[in-house]
Motif scaffolding. Structure first.
Motif, PDB file in Angstrom:
ATOM      1  N   TRP A 151       0.838  -1.199   0.000  1.00  0.00           N
ATOM      2  CA  TRP A 151       0.000   0.000   0.000  1.00  0.00           C
ATOM      3  C   TRP A 151       0.875   1.253   0.000  1.00  0.00           C
ATOM      4  CZ3 TRP A 151      -0.787   4.032   3.541  1.00  0.00           C
ATOM      5  CH2 TRP A 151      -1.882   4.856   3.268  1.00  0.00           C
ATOM      6  N   ASN A 177       0.128   2.537  -3.717  1.00  0.00           N
ATOM      7  CA  ASN A 177      -1.203   3.118  -3.683  1.00  0.00           C
ATOM      8  C   ASN A 177      -1.179   4.624  -3.946  1.00  0.00           C
ATOM      9  OD1 ASN A 177      -3.594   4.394  -2.140  1.00  0.00           O
ATOM     10  ND2 ASN A 177      -4.171   2.243  -2.375  1.00  0.00           N
ATOM     11  N   LYS A 178      -2.088   5.092  -4.802  1.00  0.00           N
ATOM     12  CA  LYS A 178      -2.123   6.515  -5.139  1.00  0.00           C
ATOM     13  C   LYS A 178      -2.595   7.365  -3.956  1.00  0.00           C
ATOM     14  CE  LYS A 178      -6.680   6.404  -7.331  1.00  0.00           C
ATOM     15  NZ  LYS A 178      -7.429   6.659  -8.552  1.00  0.00           N
ATOM     16  N   TYR A 179      -3.438   6.800  -3.075  1.00  0.00           N
ATOM     17  CA  TYR A 179      -3.860   7.552  -1.887  1.00  0.00           C
ATOM     18  C   TYR A 179      -2.702   7.695  -0.899  1.00  0.00           C
ATOM     19  CZ  TYR A 179      -8.451   6.860  -3.879  1.00  0.00           C
ATOM     20  OH  TYR A 179      -9.519   6.852  -4.740  1.00  0.00           O
ATOM     21  N   GLY A 197      -0.660  10.442  -2.093  1.00  0.00           N
ATOM     22  CA  GLY A 197      -1.236  11.735  -1.733  1.00  0.00           C
ATOM     23  C   GLY A 197      -0.908  12.118  -0.303  1.00  0.00           C
ATOM     24  N   ILE A 198      -0.990  11.164   0.605  1.00  0.00           N
ATOM     25  CA  ILE A 198      -0.622  11.423   2.000  1.00  0.00           C
ATOM     26  C   ILE A 198       0.858  11.736   2.103  1.00  0.00           C
ATOM     27  CG2 ILE A 198      -0.425  10.357   4.291  1.00  0.00           C
ATOM     28  CD1 ILE A 198      -2.991   8.738   3.528  1.00  0.00           C
TER      29      ILE A 198
END
Length: 180
Positions: free
Chosen positions: A4, A8-10, A13-14
């Motif tokens: 993750w 993971n693209k999220y 972002g974080i």
């Protein structure tokens, strides 16, 4: 969890906000040293005069680091006075722009550990924790930054170079045995 963090693209972002925070800390520290007449001489002398010792045995905890400071850093303090501020500034710039993000995080970690080996605690453990997360995320930490463009170009460059080396490796003449 690592998948993750690394894909993971999220998560990317974080990590963008984490990168900005961490990068600002490094950039700000480097900038103040670059513009404020930084001199590491006193810090390095103190690191040798009062090294971290084991209270029970009174032996050095980091003897190799103390030897490094005493035999390299102190005699070359002018180089250190240049490298630390510039390194801090470049680590911060790399993290903020998201360019060579994993490398910037790695070199930030190296500096943090060097400061801690010398006995300076302040924000270094916090920066190690955050920098470690950014470093473990690898290129995903720079997905929303320059790495989005830079990493494919570097992969292509190194893949082409490797292919060229592989193709030309077999074209050289091999020495013939003396009895042939």
């Amino acid at each position: 969890m690592m998948t993750w963090l690394r894909e993971n693209k999220y998560a990317a972002g974080i990590l963008l906000f984490v990168r900005f925070y961490l990068g600002y800390q490094w950039l700000n520290a480097g900038w103040h040293k670059l513009t404020g007449g930084f001199d590491a001489g006193g810090f390095l002398k103190n690191a040798v005069a009062k090294p971290i010792v084991d209270k029970a045995t009174n032996e050095l905890v980091y003897p190799t680091f103390t030897a490094f400071v005493n035999n390299f850093a102190l005699p070359n303090v002018k180089i250190i006075n240049f490298m630390i501020p510039l390194g801090e500034f470049l680590v911060g710039l790399g993290l903020i722009l998201g360019g060579l993000t994993a490398a910037a995080a790695f070199f930030g970690l190296v500096m943090n550990f060097m400061f801690m080996f010398a006995g300076t605690v302040n924000t270094n453990p916090w920066l190690v924790l955050i920098g470690g997360i950014v470093f473990m995320a690898g290129t995903n930490a720079g997905r929303y930054g320059l790495d989005y463009y830079l990493m494919p170009m570097l992969r292509k460059l190194f893949t082409n170079k490797k292919d060229h080396i592989d193709r030309t490796a077999g074209t050289g003449t091999k020495p013939t045995p003396a009895h042939a």
